[in-house]
Design a protein around this motif. Structure first.
Motif, PDB file in Angstrom:
ATOM      1  N   GLY A  92       6.604  95.845  61.381  1.00 32.33           N
ATOM      2  CA  GLY A  92       7.916  95.443  61.881  1.00 32.33           C
ATOM      3  C   GLY A  92       8.196  93.948  61.872  1.00 32.33           C
ATOM      4  N   ARG A  93       7.259  93.145  61.328  1.00 31.30           N
ATOM      5  CA  ARG A  93       7.485  91.696  61.253  1.00 31.30           C
ATOM      6  C   ARG A  93       7.199  91.203  59.841  1.00 31.30           C
ATOM      7  N   GLU A  94       7.881  90.136  59.460  1.00 29.57           N
ATOM      8  CA  GLU A  94       7.624  89.512  58.163  1.00 29.57           C
ATOM      9  C   GLU A  94       6.193  88.973  58.146  1.00 29.57           C
TER      10      GLU A  94
ATOM     11  N   LEU B 288       4.970  80.493  55.887  1.00 27.94           N
ATOM     12  CA  LEU B 288       6.176  81.140  56.400  1.00 27.94           C
ATOM     13  C   LEU B 288       7.123  81.552  55.281  1.00 27.94           C
ATOM     14  N   ILE B 289       7.277  80.720  54.246  1.00 30.86           N
ATOM     15  CA  ILE B 289       8.275  81.003  53.204  1.00 30.86           C
ATOM     16  C   ILE B 289       7.684  81.396  51.855  1.00 30.86           C
ATOM     17  N   HIS B 290       6.370  81.560  51.761  1.00 32.77           N
ATOM     18  CA  HIS B 290       5.754  81.748  50.445  1.00 32.77           C
ATOM     19  C   HIS B 290       6.260  82.974  49.687  1.00 32.77           C
ATOM     20  N   ASP B 291       6.761  83.970  50.376  1.00 33.79           N
ATOM     21  CA  ASP B 291       7.258  85.168  49.689  1.00 33.79           C
ATOM     22  C   ASP B 291       8.696  85.039  49.198  1.00 33.79           C
ATOM     23  N   ASP B 292       9.408  84.033  49.631  1.00 32.36           N
ATOM     24  CA  ASP B 292      10.819  83.849  49.244  1.00 32.36           C
ATOM     25  C   ASP B 292      10.887  83.119  47.907  1.00 32.36           C
ATOM     26  N   LYS B 293      10.412  83.784  46.850  1.00 32.50           N
ATOM     27  CA  LYS B 293      10.291  83.155  45.535  1.00 32.50           C
ATOM     28  C   LYS B 293      11.635  82.798  44.913  1.00 32.50           C
ATOM     29  N   ASP B 294      12.720  83.409  45.390  1.00 32.75           N
ATOM     30  CA  ASP B 294      14.046  83.124  44.842  1.00 32.75           C
ATOM     31  C   ASP B 294      14.798  82.060  45.639  1.00 32.75           C
ATOM     32  N   THR B 295      14.147  81.430  46.576  1.00 35.73           N
ATOM     33  CA  THR B 295      14.822  80.443  47.412  1.00 35.73           C
ATOM     34  C   THR B 295      15.404  79.300  46.573  1.00 35.73           C
ATOM     35  N   GLN B 296      16.506  78.796  47.019  1.00 35.30           N
ATOM     36  CA  GLN B 296      17.146  77.656  46.355  1.00 35.30           C
ATOM     37  C   GLN B 296      16.915  76.364  47.136  1.00 35.30           C
ATOM     38  N   ARG B 297      16.233  76.463  48.272  1.00 35.04           N
ATOM     39  CA  ARG B 297      16.015  75.259  49.079  1.00 35.04           C
ATOM     40  C   ARG B 297      15.008  74.324  48.424  1.00 35.04           C
ATOM     41  N   GLU B 298      15.069  73.075  48.848  1.00 37.24           N
ATOM     42  CA  GLU B 298      14.132  72.046  48.382  1.00 37.24           C
ATOM     43  C   GLU B 298      12.742  72.381  48.909  1.00 37.24           C
ATOM     44  N   LEU B 299      11.756  72.413  48.012  1.00 41.54           N
ATOM     45  CA  LEU B 299      10.394  72.768  48.399  1.00 41.54           C
ATOM     46  C   LEU B 299       9.455  71.618  48.087  1.00 41.54           C
TER      47      LEU B 299
ATOM     48  N   ASP C 137       3.766  79.553  43.138  1.00 41.09           N
ATOM     49  CA  ASP C 137       3.456  79.851  41.737  1.00 41.09           C
ATOM     50  C   ASP C 137       2.117  80.569  41.607  1.00 41.09           C
ATOM     51  N   ALA C 138       1.126  80.135  42.358  1.00 44.20           N
ATOM     52  CA  ALA C 138      -0.194  80.781  42.298  1.00 44.20           C
ATOM     53  C   ALA C 138      -0.096  82.237  42.726  1.00 44.20           C
ATOM     54  N   ASP C 139       0.679  82.515  43.764  1.00 42.68           N
ATOM     55  CA  ASP C 139       0.871  83.880  44.251  1.00 42.68           C
ATOM     56  C   ASP C 139       1.572  84.733  43.191  1.00 42.68           C
ATOM     57  N   LEU C 140       2.555  84.160  42.527  1.00 37.55           N
ATOM     58  CA  LEU C 140       3.287  84.871  41.472  1.00 37.55           C
ATOM     59  C   LEU C 140       2.385  85.145  40.266  1.00 37.55           C
ATOM     60  N   LEU C 141       1.585  84.176  39.879  1.00 36.88           N
ATOM     61  CA  LEU C 141       0.724  84.349  38.701  1.00 36.88           C
ATOM     62  C   LEU C 141      -0.310  85.450  38.890  1.00 36.88           C
ATOM     63  N   ASP C 142      -0.697  85.708  40.128  1.00 40.00           N
ATOM     64  CA  ASP C 142      -1.692  86.757  40.342  1.00 40.00           C
ATOM     65  C   ASP C 142      -1.120  88.155  40.109  1.00 40.00           C
ATOM     66  N   GLU C 143       0.156  88.271  39.952  1.00 35.42           N
ATOM     67  CA  GLU C 143       0.772  89.588  39.764  1.00 35.42           C
ATOM     68  C   GLU C 143       1.087  89.894  38.302  1.00 35.42           C
TER      69      GLU C 143
END
Length: 196
Positions: free
Chosen positions: A67-69, A100-111, A120-126
């Motif tokens: 029930g939580r992110e 906190l935000i690592h799963d929001d891969k489509d974010t448009q905010r400044e990172l 990117d590392a999390d995405l590459l593992d998939e």
């Protein structure tokens, strides 16, 4: 920083939440270690604070609660743990924000660069050879498993994930993502010749 102690903490923390029920062969600790290795490789190419990147990568998936992110839960656990080992408050804050935000891969905010590297590392593992293996094993767990079902599953994964290159934050990750997707494309082409 003694990463071995952090790795042991992560191993213990995710022992109860290490395998998604629909993929009994997937192991969250192994995923975490692959993300960590990717993060270190990317950091060597693009820069950023290695401690922040390594610690955020190691701790990115420690929190899972119904029930939580998981980013929120993970950030809380990571901040508490890092504080208990005496890490500087500014680094703790930055690592908590990344988790906190690592799963929001489509974010448009400044990172921050460190956040970009961990995402990117999390995405590459998939993607890549690991995803071919994952889809093959997932198909084998289904009723009436066969090679053609695995082929179609891998092909659908490829089609669905090829556009995700837009989620890569760094050029180094985009290059690697392309290499890994090209490997899948080549594999599918060869498999198609052998099956049909």
């Amino acid at each position: 920083m003694n990463y071995a102690n952090v790795i042991e903490f992560v191993r213990q923390q995710i022992a109860d939440n290490g395998r998604p029920p629909n993929y009994p062969f997937r192991n969250r600790f192994e995923h975490t270690m692959r993300v960590y290795r990717w993060a270190v490789k990317l950091q060597a190419k693009v820069g950023g604070d290695l401690d922040i990147i390594a610690l955020a990568a190691l701790l990115h998936d420690v929190g899972w609660e119904e029930g939580r992110e998981h980013g929120e839960v993970g950030a809380e656990i990571a901040v508490e743990y890092l504080d208990s080992i005496g890490l500087e408050p500014e680094k703790i804050k930055r690592i908590g924000e990344i988790i906190l935000i690592h799963d929001d891969k489509d974010t448009q905010r400044e990172l921050s660069l460190e956040c970009q590297v961990v995402m990117d590392a999390d995405l590459l593992d998939e993607v890549g050879a690991i995803s071919v293996l994952w889809d093959s094993m997932a198909t084998a767990c289904e009723d009436d498993a066969n090679y053609k079902k695995a082929y179609y599953r891998i092909r659908e994964f490829y089609r669905g994930n090829r556009p995700k290159i837009r989620r890569c934050k760094t050029n180094a990750a985009r290059l690697e993502f392309n290499r890994r997707m090209n490997l899948i494309e080549t594999f599918l082409s060869q498999l198609e010749k052998e099956l049909f």
